[in-house]
Motif scaffolding. Structure first.
Motif, short mmCIF file in Angstrom:
data_model
loop_
_atom_site.label_atom_id
_atom_site.label_comp_id
_atom_site.label_asym_id
_atom_site.label_seq_id
_atom_site.Cartn_x
_atom_site.Cartn_y
_atom_site.Cartn_z
N THR A 125 0.77 -1.00 0.00
CA THR A 125 0.10 -0.14 0.00
C THR A 125 1.02 1.37 0.17
OG1 THR A 125 -0.01 0.32 2.32
CG2 THR A 125 -1.59 -1.12 1.55
N LEU B 299 -7.93 3.66 1.00
CA LEU B 299 -7.99 2.44 1.59
C LEU B 299 -8.95 2.51 2.43
CD1 LEU B 299 -4.35 1.52 2.84
CD2 LEU B 299 -5.59 0.51 1.45
N ARG C 100 -9.88 -2.44 -0.38
CA ARG C 100 -9.17 -3.18 0.49
C ARG C 100 -9.31 -4.97 -0.07
NH1 ARG C 100 -11.30 0.02 4.59
NH2 ARG C 100 -12.56 -1.70 5.39
N HIS C 101 -10.58 -5.14 -0.27
CA HIS C 101 -10.98 -6.25 -0.82
C HIS C 101 -10.41 -6.89 -1.96
CE1 HIS C 101 -13.30 -9.93 -1.79
NE2 HIS C 101 -13.65 -9.39 -2.86
N LEU D 87 -6.68 -7.61 -1.34
CA LEU D 87 -6.34 -8.76 -0.61
C LEU D 87 -7.07 -10.04 -1.05
CD1 LEU D 87 -6.25 -7.11 2.78
CD2 LEU D 87 -4.39 -8.07 1.65
N LEU E 65 2.62 -8.00 3.53
CA LEU E 65 2.09 -6.76 3.22
C LEU E 65 2.92 -5.81 3.76
CD1 LEU E 65 -0.63 -5.10 2.87
CD2 LEU E 65 -1.39 -5.82 5.17
N HIS F 157 2.90 -2.14 4.40
CA HIS F 157 1.87 -1.00 4.58
C HIS F 157 2.59 0.36 4.71
CE1 HIS F 157 -1.84 1.13 5.49
NE2 HIS F 157 -1.60 1.41 6.91
N ALA G 147 -8.73 2.81 8.85
CA ALA G 147 -8.57 1.79 7.60
C ALA G 147 -7.25 0.85 7.72
CB ALA G 147 -8.32 2.53 6.29
N THR G 148 -6.25 1.33 8.24
CA THR G 148 -5.18 0.79 8.49
C THR G 148 -5.32 -0.69 9.61
OG1 THR G 148 -3.50 2.39 8.36
CG2 THR G 148 -2.86 0.77 9.86
N LEU H 281 -7.36 -3.00 7.34
CA LEU H 281 -6.65 -3.78 6.56
C LEU H 281 -5.89 -4.91 7.12
CD1 LEU H 281 -5.25 -3.49 3.64
CD2 LEU H 281 -3.23 -2.37 4.85
N GLU I 285 -8.23 -7.71 7.91
CA GLU I 285 -8.65 -8.50 6.93
C GLU I 285 -7.61 -9.22 6.25
OE1 GLU I 285 -10.07 -5.14 4.50
OE2 GLU I 285 -11.88 -4.79 5.81
N ALA I 286 -6.43 -8.86 6.35
CA ALA I 286 -5.31 -9.89 5.93
C ALA I 286 -5.02 -10.94 6.64
CB ALA I 286 -4.04 -8.67 5.81
#
Length: 315
Positions: free
Chosen positions: A6, A57, A63-64, A67, A74, A76, A99-100, A103, A106-107
């Motif tokens: 990112t 983000l 994000r989807h 990933l 990752l 970032h 958002a961080t 992320l 989700e990762a």
């Protein structure tokens, strides 16, 4: 190996992506709001494993998309930088915190315990700093940017403790020489010096000649980030964060070395210090980073080498 970056359109992110693209075994996903540097990539390079994802983000769909194929590593780097964050705390919260964290969560849901390399900042240390900064210094950020970065450091350490990610957070010093463009960074003067001298123009430093700085070239920064992606996490402290080794020099020493490298008169540099700017960005004390050095991180070696790398990067 699947690698997501990112902030790939930014100064450090672009340099990191270009270095990693030399490895044809990697599947790279480059994420940013603008990726013009990469839109001219050949169809062969794109089909070989480089995918571009444009957007913010804060958008779950972005994000989807970033990933959707998973991630082994990752990086970032995306963030609202210091001055811009201070001017817009809500935007900083949305990007640098909310958002961080989304992320990272989700990762983690991918389920393969990805290595997360997070670029934090020396701004978490606050100001004024003690006479010597060590690994034991208490973090006490004095700006929104540093506060949000510190919060993410803690969250990542907890996620690593729970074995949902394997994180390495690195606190970056000033990275030179950034492009000559609005960046939102209050420390941009460290890079603007190089651009002015290369053009043969006068440069008015907003900090005094005796102001002390912690610096690293972008080339060395990328080397450290790549090391962070593959090091044995057992070499990291329990906090999963280290302050990177940096070269400490005065603004005067940096100006002299840059003028010598660019073969211009050091008299092109004059000084009109701003007290607040110097307090936050020109009063860096002695720095001791044994934890980072044990983990294999390094600085440029000398001011002359750092300046040589910075000038080479201007091209």
């Amino acid at each position: 190996m699947k690698v997501v970056i990112t902030g790939a359109g930014g100064f450090v992110g672009c340099a990191l992506a270009q270095r990693l693209m030399a490895d044809d075994t990697l599947q790279l996903v480059l994420v940013d709001t603008q990726l013009s540097q990469f839109e001219g990539l050949s169809d062969e390079k794109l089909s070989a494993g480089v995918r571009l994802v444009k957007g913010q983000l804060q958008d779950p769909a972005v994000r989807h998309e970033a990933l959707k194929d998973g991630a082994d590593v990752l990086f970032h780097l995306a963030a609202v930088p210091g001055g811009a964050a201070e001017a817009n705390p809500e935007l900083s919260k949305q990007v640098n915190l909310d958002a961080t964290l989304a992320l990272f969560e989700e990762a983690a849901e991918v389920g393969n315990k990805p290595r997360v390399v997070f670029t934090s900042t020396i701004a978490v240390l606050g100001a004024p700093l003690p006479e010597v900064v060590t690994d034991d210094c208490r973090i006490q950020p004095a700006m929104i940017y540093g506060t949000h970065k510190a919060m993410v450091e803690l969250a990542l350490a907890d996620m690593s403790r729970r074995s949902v990610v394997d994180s390495v957070a690195v606190r970056l010093p000033g990275i030179v020489a950034r492009p000559l463009a609005p960046s939102g960074l209050k420390s941009a003067f460290m890079s603007n010096l190089f651009h002015a001298l290369k053009a043969g123009d006068g440069f008015i430093s907003p900090v005094s000649s005796k102001a002390t700085l912690w610096l690293m070239s972008v080339n060395q920064c990328v080397t450290n980030l790549m090391h962070a992606a593959q090091l044995d996490s057992g070499l990291m402290p329990a906090s999963r964060v280290v302050t990177l080794p940096a070269l400490r020099c005065t603004m005067g020493e940096l100006s002299q070395a840059a003028a010598a490298q660019l073969k211009v008169s050091p008299g092109l540099v004059s000084y009109e210090p701003d007290a607040d700017l110097e307090e936050h960005f020109g009063s860096h004390p002695a720095l001791q980073t044994p934890a980072a050095e044990r983990a294999g991180f390094a600085h440029d070696g000398s001011v002359a080498q750092l300046v040589c790398e910075a000038v080479a990067g201007l091209a």
